[in-house]
Design a protein around this motif. Structure first.
Motif, PDB file in Angstrom:
ATOM      1  N   THR A  20      -6.591   9.648  50.175  1.00  0.00           N
ATOM      2  CA  THR A  20      -7.870   9.541  49.480  1.00  0.00           C
ATOM      3  C   THR A  20      -8.987  10.113  50.351  1.00  0.00           C
ATOM      4  OG1 THR A  20      -8.365   7.362  50.414  1.00  0.00           O
ATOM      5  CG2 THR A  20      -7.079   7.419  48.375  1.00  0.00           C
ATOM      6  N   ALA A  21     -10.173  10.261  49.763  1.00  0.00           N
ATOM      7  CA  ALA A  21     -11.317  10.737  50.533  1.00  0.00           C
ATOM      8  C   ALA A  21     -11.632   9.784  51.680  1.00  0.00           C
ATOM      9  CB  ALA A  21     -12.531  10.896  49.620  1.00  0.00           C
ATOM     10  N   ALA A  22     -11.512   8.484  51.433  1.00  0.00           N
ATOM     11  CA  ALA A  22     -11.773   7.503  52.489  1.00  0.00           C
ATOM     12  C   ALA A  22     -10.774   7.653  53.631  1.00  0.00           C
ATOM     13  CB  ALA A  22     -11.714   6.091  51.917  1.00  0.00           C
ATOM     14  N   GLU A  23      -9.489   7.839  53.290  1.00  0.00           N
ATOM     15  CA  GLU A  23      -8.464   7.995  54.329  1.00  0.00           C
ATOM     16  C   GLU A  23      -8.658   9.297  55.103  1.00  0.00           C
ATOM     17  OE1 GLU A  23      -4.945   5.555  51.934  1.00  0.00           O
ATOM     18  OE2 GLU A  23      -5.202   7.714  51.660  1.00  0.00           O
ATOM     19  N   LEU A  24      -9.030  10.363  54.419  1.00  0.00           N
ATOM     20  CA  LEU A  24      -9.274  11.631  55.112  1.00  0.00           C
ATOM     21  C   LEU A  24     -10.474  11.523  56.040  1.00  0.00           C
ATOM     22  CD1 LEU A  24      -8.687  14.121  52.150  1.00  0.00           C
ATOM     23  CD2 LEU A  24      -7.221  13.828  54.163  1.00  0.00           C
ATOM     24  N   ALA A  25     -11.535  10.876  55.578  1.00  0.00           N
ATOM     25  CA  ALA A  25     -12.734  10.726  56.416  1.00  0.00           C
ATOM     26  C   ALA A  25     -12.422   9.911  57.657  1.00  0.00           C
ATOM     27  CB  ALA A  25     -13.853  10.078  55.611  1.00  0.00           C
TER      28      ALA A  25
ATOM     29  N   THR B 125      -9.504   9.416  59.137  1.00  0.00           N
ATOM     30  CA  THR B 125      -8.606  10.124  60.043  1.00  0.00           C
ATOM     31  C   THR B 125      -9.314  11.282  60.738  1.00  0.00           C
ATOM     32  OG1 THR B 125      -6.790   9.559  58.548  1.00  0.00           O
ATOM     33  CG2 THR B 125      -6.346  11.237  60.200  1.00  0.00           C
ATOM     34  N   ALA B 126     -10.185  11.976  60.009  1.00  0.00           N
ATOM     35  CA  ALA B 126     -10.906  13.096  60.604  1.00  0.00           C
ATOM     36  C   ALA B 126     -11.854  12.635  61.699  1.00  0.00           C
ATOM     37  CB  ALA B 126     -11.677  13.840  59.515  1.00  0.00           C
ATOM     38  N   VAL B 127     -12.498  11.494  61.515  1.00  0.00           N
ATOM     39  CA  VAL B 127     -13.361  10.941  62.566  1.00  0.00           C
ATOM     40  C   VAL B 127     -12.530  10.641  63.808  1.00  0.00           C
ATOM     41  CG1 VAL B 127     -14.754   8.943  63.230  1.00  0.00           C
ATOM     42  CG2 VAL B 127     -15.118  10.014  61.011  1.00  0.00           C
ATOM     43  N   ALA B 128     -11.356  10.022  63.606  1.00  0.00           N
ATOM     44  CA  ALA B 128     -10.498   9.681  64.745  1.00  0.00           C
ATOM     45  C   ALA B 128     -10.002  10.924  65.469  1.00  0.00           C
ATOM     46  CB  ALA B 128      -9.324   8.832  64.270  1.00  0.00           C
ATOM     47  N   LEU B 129      -9.656  11.988  64.731  1.00  0.00           N
ATOM     48  CA  LEU B 129      -9.178  13.217  65.373  1.00  0.00           C
ATOM     49  C   LEU B 129     -10.252  13.859  66.236  1.00  0.00           C
ATOM     50  CD1 LEU B 129      -7.050  14.760  62.480  1.00  0.00           C
ATOM     51  CD2 LEU B 129      -6.217  14.168  64.773  1.00  0.00           C
ATOM     52  N   ARG B 130     -11.510  13.686  65.892  1.00  0.00           N
ATOM     53  CA  ARG B 130     -12.592  14.195  66.740  1.00  0.00           C
ATOM     54  C   ARG B 130     -12.556  13.524  68.114  1.00  0.00           C
ATOM     55  NH1 ARG B 130     -18.504  14.345  64.996  1.00  0.00           N
ATOM     56  NH2 ARG B 130     -18.477  15.513  66.938  1.00  0.00           N
ATOM     57  N   ALA B 131     -12.192  12.246  68.118  1.00  0.00           N
ATOM     58  CA  ALA B 131     -12.163  11.505  69.381  1.00  0.00           C
ATOM     59  C   ALA B 131     -10.868  11.719  70.143  1.00  0.00           C
ATOM     60  CB  ALA B 131     -12.355  10.016  69.105  1.00  0.00           C
TER      61      ALA B 131
ATOM     62  N   LEU C 278      -7.612  21.268  59.845  1.00  0.00           N
ATOM     63  CA  LEU C 278      -7.039  20.868  58.573  1.00  0.00           C
ATOM     64  C   LEU C 278      -7.751  19.639  58.021  1.00  0.00           C
ATOM     65  CD1 LEU C 278      -4.884  21.059  56.353  1.00  0.00           C
ATOM     66  CD2 LEU C 278      -3.380  19.665  57.814  1.00  0.00           C
ATOM     67  N   ALA C 279      -8.041  18.685  58.894  1.00  0.00           N
ATOM     68  CA  ALA C 279      -8.714  17.463  58.459  1.00  0.00           C
ATOM     69  C   ALA C 279     -10.080  17.777  57.869  1.00  0.00           C
ATOM     70  CB  ALA C 279      -8.857  16.500  59.635  1.00  0.00           C
ATOM     71  N   ARG C 280     -10.851  18.612  58.546  1.00  0.00           N
ATOM     72  CA  ARG C 280     -12.182  18.959  58.060  1.00  0.00           C
ATOM     73  C   ARG C 280     -12.097  19.754  56.749  1.00  0.00           C
ATOM     74  NH1 ARG C 280     -16.348  19.028  62.237  1.00  0.00           N
ATOM     75  NH2 ARG C 280     -17.126  21.049  61.527  1.00  0.00           N
ATOM     76  N   ARG C 281     -11.104  20.646  56.660  1.00  0.00           N
ATOM     77  CA  ARG C 281     -10.971  21.458  55.457  1.00  0.00           C
ATOM     78  C   ARG C 281     -10.590  20.591  54.253  1.00  0.00           C
ATOM     79  NH1 ARG C 281      -7.851  24.886  57.509  1.00  0.00           N
ATOM     80  NH2 ARG C 281      -5.832  24.262  56.641  1.00  0.00           N
TER      81      ARG C 281
ATOM     82  N   VAL D 197     -21.103   5.095  49.651  1.00  0.00           N
ATOM     83  CA  VAL D 197     -21.997   5.230  50.809  1.00  0.00           C
ATOM     84  C   VAL D 197     -21.211   5.261  52.112  1.00  0.00           C
ATOM     85  CG1 VAL D 197     -23.866   4.142  52.102  1.00  0.00           C
ATOM     86  CG2 VAL D 197     -23.946   4.182  49.611  1.00  0.00           C
ATOM     87  N   ASN D 198     -20.285   4.333  52.292  1.00  0.00           N
ATOM     88  CA  ASN D 198     -19.531   4.288  53.546  1.00  0.00           C
ATOM     89  C   ASN D 198     -18.649   5.519  53.720  1.00  0.00           C
ATOM     90  OD1 ASN D 198     -19.900   1.766  55.206  1.00  0.00           O
ATOM     91  ND2 ASN D 198     -19.614   0.836  53.190  1.00  0.00           N
ATOM     92  N   VAL D 199     -17.952   5.930  52.661  1.00  0.00           N
ATOM     93  CA  VAL D 199     -17.076   7.103  52.761  1.00  0.00           C
ATOM     94  C   VAL D 199     -17.906   8.345  53.083  1.00  0.00           C
ATOM     95  CG1 VAL D 199     -15.465   8.585  51.527  1.00  0.00           C
ATOM     96  CG2 VAL D 199     -15.355   6.109  51.211  1.00  0.00           C
ATOM     97  N   THR D 200     -19.060   8.484  52.439  1.00  0.00           N
ATOM     98  CA  THR D 200     -19.915   9.643  52.705  1.00  0.00           C
ATOM     99  C   THR D 200     -20.454   9.619  54.130  1.00  0.00           C
ATOM    100  OG1 THR D 200     -20.543   9.707  50.363  1.00  0.00           O
ATOM    101  CG2 THR D 200     -21.950  10.902  51.904  1.00  0.00           C
ATOM    102  N   ALA D 201     -20.793   8.452  54.629  1.00  0.00           N
ATOM    103  CA  ALA D 201     -21.286   8.351  56.007  1.00  0.00           C
ATOM    104  C   ALA D 201     -20.210   8.793  56.997  1.00  0.00           C
ATOM    105  CB  ALA D 201     -21.735   6.925  56.300  1.00  0.00           C
ATOM    106  N   TYR D 202     -18.991   8.306  56.826  1.00  0.00           N
ATOM    107  CA  TYR D 202     -17.925   8.673  57.764  1.00  0.00           C
ATOM    108  C   TYR D 202     -17.506  10.132  57.606  1.00  0.00           C
ATOM    109  CZ  TYR D 202     -17.712   3.849  59.221  1.00  0.00           C
ATOM    110  OH  TYR D 202     -18.038   2.625  59.739  1.00  0.00           O
ATOM    111  N   ALA D 203     -17.608  10.654  56.378  1.00  0.00           N
ATOM    112  CA  ALA D 203     -17.331  12.078  56.188  1.00  0.00           C
ATOM    113  C   ALA D 203     -18.373  12.925  56.904  1.00  0.00           C
ATOM    114  CB  ALA D 203     -17.317  12.410  54.691  1.00  0.00           C
ATOM    115  N   LEU D 204     -19.622  12.503  56.866  1.00  0.00           N
ATOM    116  CA  LEU D 204     -20.680  13.229  57.562  1.00  0.00           C
ATOM    117  C   LEU D 204     -20.441  13.224  59.070  1.00  0.00           C
ATOM    118  CD1 LEU D 204     -23.351  14.734  57.377  1.00  0.00           C
ATOM    119  CD2 LEU D 204     -24.535  12.526  57.303  1.00  0.00           C
ATOM    120  N   ILE D 205     -19.960  12.099  59.595  1.00  0.00           N
ATOM    121  CA  ILE D 205     -19.617  12.031  61.025  1.00  0.00           C
ATOM    122  C   ILE D 205     -18.468  12.995  61.332  1.00  0.00           C
ATOM    123  CG2 ILE D 205     -18.685  10.532  62.838  1.00  0.00           C
ATOM    124  CD1 ILE D 205     -20.110   8.187  61.397  1.00  0.00           C
ATOM    125  N   ALA D 206     -17.463  13.014  60.457  1.00  0.00           N
ATOM    126  CA  ALA D 206     -16.285  13.860  60.687  1.00  0.00           C
ATOM    127  C   ALA D 206     -16.637  15.341  60.645  1.00  0.00           C
ATOM    128  CB  ALA D 206     -15.210  13.547  59.649  1.00  0.00           C
ATOM    129  N   LEU D 207     -17.591  15.724  59.819  1.00  0.00           N
ATOM    130  CA  LEU D 207     -17.939  17.137  59.638  1.00  0.00           C
ATOM    131  C   LEU D 207     -19.072  17.588  60.566  1.00  0.00           C
ATOM    132  CD1 LEU D 207     -17.819  17.324  55.735  1.00  0.00           C
ATOM    133  CD2 LEU D 207     -16.086  18.116  57.355  1.00  0.00           C
TER     134      LEU D 207
END
Length: 570
Positions: free
Chosen positions: A366-371, A373-379, A389-392, A408-418
């Motif tokens: 899901t979008a929440a799971e991708l966001a 995981t993408a935040v974690a991969l940055r770290a 791939l995560a960002r794409r 709101v929460n999913v969008t916030a974490y997606a913004l952090i990931a991107l």
């Protein structure tokens, strides 16, 4: 992500009576049943009030996900609710969140959560607000209170008085705001203007009086009989009931019940002395997280349990921050951990990276799971192909209005990931505009995008978007900080480690130092008070649910705040 989207209200319990049955297994004992009393106060009526026997079996929240093991193998708060609902002949619904391993109670009987009004179910155990319905155990003799809409009704009335009276003689009852505050251990004091009513058991005249400034009302009942005395007041949850027998002859053969005594003045919770220095807390907590990692590279919610995606992501963010990487990294690399401990952290991150790389390729993510995981991969560092791939994949989930999943929460974490780079710059700007438009008039942000704001979501938005355009959100967080420096998930609840960590991450990103007290304790100090000798950060004082998840968020917050690691010989 924080808990707020999954537990907009917390559960609490109120004192009960009963006995416990135990079964010896393998030389030990585990509780398999407990008798407790449960009271369920709906929006306009008491839905249930009486004793129930709570077993240790799995609980089905009625959301289609099936039964779930609760209470750590013993009776649980969710089990008490299920038993009470069954006795009352009504149903309830709890949405199961597999990452948190708990229910969000959405409906009991006719009263369902209303996100627009921020009206939710909350629970108390022995007049203290409790946590997750499934993860919170209940002991024999506990009184459990489930109360609807404690946002609009912040006072929880507690009635005390005698159990017998002489005909025509005045008998006093006291009404107090009974829930015990976590910081002081005290209740809210006497309630003036409450209506105290004695209703006869078999019909007939009711007797009423109104409490004065000291919370006392006097009833002079001139008709013998058995009465049920309760109290009600505006913006308050209805009180417990007191059984009253009136008439010397009628009550002569009745054994004394003792009535309900007023609560004794509590001395406040024990603090356990001065908390250890923040740098030492960080070093211990890092070792705790390293020891909790599973063989496959993931992290469980609690040591020894199966790895969970949420806990894996947050532990990776915390470990990455410790070595100076990811969205929670310190402003100065000199604050990062060094030496042998840093090498251990890097090894753990390499193992976590493999788990995260597999998760980002899951076709049904899901979008929440991708966001997440993408935040974690940055770290996590390394693995550039997995990060791209995560960002794409995440960017492909962005809606035309700029949001991700309209959340709101999913969008916030997606913004952090991107964050960072030019490839997704326009998407970031759109996401930021959508987020800022969700801000409440009072300054904070709500998980549902409307209704009452909460510190978890407000902290996440600040962490994602920073201070620019968010000064009102910073001021709102300032206004919600408790005297000890902590933040609660919602009004009336006790401050907890996860809400405090998320608020601290947002404040640090907005330029406010979470180590510095302003008009009271600091968030960093509050997190230190929750530190245990083994390195775990408790969810709240004496409450060690999901310790790996909570510790991960606390470590990320302390590192982002600029706390320097302190070497120790442990």
């Amino acid at each position: 992500m924080g808990r707020t989207g999954w537990r907009a209200a917390a559960a609490r319990a109120v004192a009960a009576l009963g006995a416990t049955a135990a079964l010896a297994l393998g030389g030990g004992e585990r509780v398999v049943a407990a008798e407790v009393t449960v009271r369920i106060e709906g929006s306009s009526a008491t839905l249930f009030d009486g004793p129930v026997t709570v077993g240790d079996g799995p609980v089905d929240g009625g959301d289609g996900s099936g039964p779930h093991a609760c209470g750590g193998g013993g009776p649980s708060l969710a089990g008490a609710l299920d038993a009470a609902a069954t006795r009352a002949g009504m149903t309830w619904r709890g949405g199961w969140n597999p990452d948190f391993g708990d229910f969000f109670v959405e409906r009991i009987g006719p009263d369902a959560s209303d996100h627009g009004r921020a009206a939710y179910w909350a629970a108390l155990i022995d007049w203290r607000y409790a946590g997750g319905a499934c993860q919170t155990p209940v002991a024999a003799g506990a009184e459990v209170l489930w109360a609807y809409d404690t946002t609009a009704r912040p006072a929880v009335l507690r009635l005390a008085g005698t159990d017998r009276a002489t005909v025509g003689t005045g008998v006093a009852f006291t009404v107090r705001d009974g829930w015990l505050r976590a910081d002081s251990g005290e209740d809210g004091g006497p309630v003036a203007g409450a209506a105290v009513t004695a209703a006869p058991a078999v019909g007939g005249r009711q007797w009423s009086a109104t409490t004065g400034p000291d919370g006392t009302a006097t009833l002079a009942i001139d008709t013998p009989g058995e009465y049920r005395v309760t109290a009600a007041a505006p913006a308050a949850v209805r009180s417990n009931a007191v059984a009253l027998c009136v008439g010397d002859e009628l009550c002569a053969g009745r054994p004394p019940q003792g009535g309900v005594a007023p609560p004794t003045e509590p001395s406040g919770p024990a603090r356990g002395g001065t908390p250890p220095p923040a740098g030492r807390v960080l070093a211990r907590s890092l070792r705790y997280l390293l020891a909790a990692q599973r063989r496959g590279g993931g992290f469980p919610l609690s040591p020894g349990a199966t790895a969970a995606a949420t806990s894996t992501a947050w532990a990776t963010v915390a470990l990455g921050a410790a070595v100076g990487r990811g969205p929670a990294r310190p402003r100065s690399r000199r604050r990062a951990v060094r030496g042998p401990l840093a090498h251990r952290v890097e090894r753990a991150l390499r193992r976590a990276r493999r788990t995260l790389a597999r998760a980002i390729r899951a076709p049904a993510a899901t979008a929440a799971e991708l966001a997440r995981t993408a935040v974690a991969l940055r770290a996590a560092g390394g693995g550039r192909a997995a990060r791209r791939l995560a960002r794409r994949r995440l960017a492909a989930r962005q809606r035309s209005d700029g949001s991700f999943a309209g959340d709101v929460n999913v969008t916030a974490y997606a913004l952090i990931a991107l964050r960072g780079g030019r490839r997704h710059a326009e998407g970031r700007r759109a996401a930021r505009r959508w987020l800022l438009a969700r801000g409440a008039t009072m300054g904070g942000f709500a998980a549902a995008g409307h209704g009452a704001p909460d510190p978890d979501t407000t902290g996440a938005v600040l962490w994602a978007a920073g201070r620019r355009g968010n000064a009102d959100a910073v001021r709102w967080l300032d206004s919600r900080r408790g005297p000890a420096g902590g933040f609660a998930a919602f009004p009336g609840a006790a401050a907890n480690g996860q809400s405090t960590a998320l608020a601290a991450l947002g404040l640090a990103r907005a330029g406010r130092d979470p180590r510095r007290p302003w008009g009271g304790g600091s968030p960093a100090h509050f997190l230190r008070t929750l530190a245990n000798p083994d390195g775990a950060i408790a969810y709240a004082a004496g409450d060690r649910r999901t310790p790996v998840w909570t510790t991960s968020q606390a470590v990320a917050a302390l590192v982002a705040a600029g706390v320097r690691f302190q070497r120790s010989k442990e």
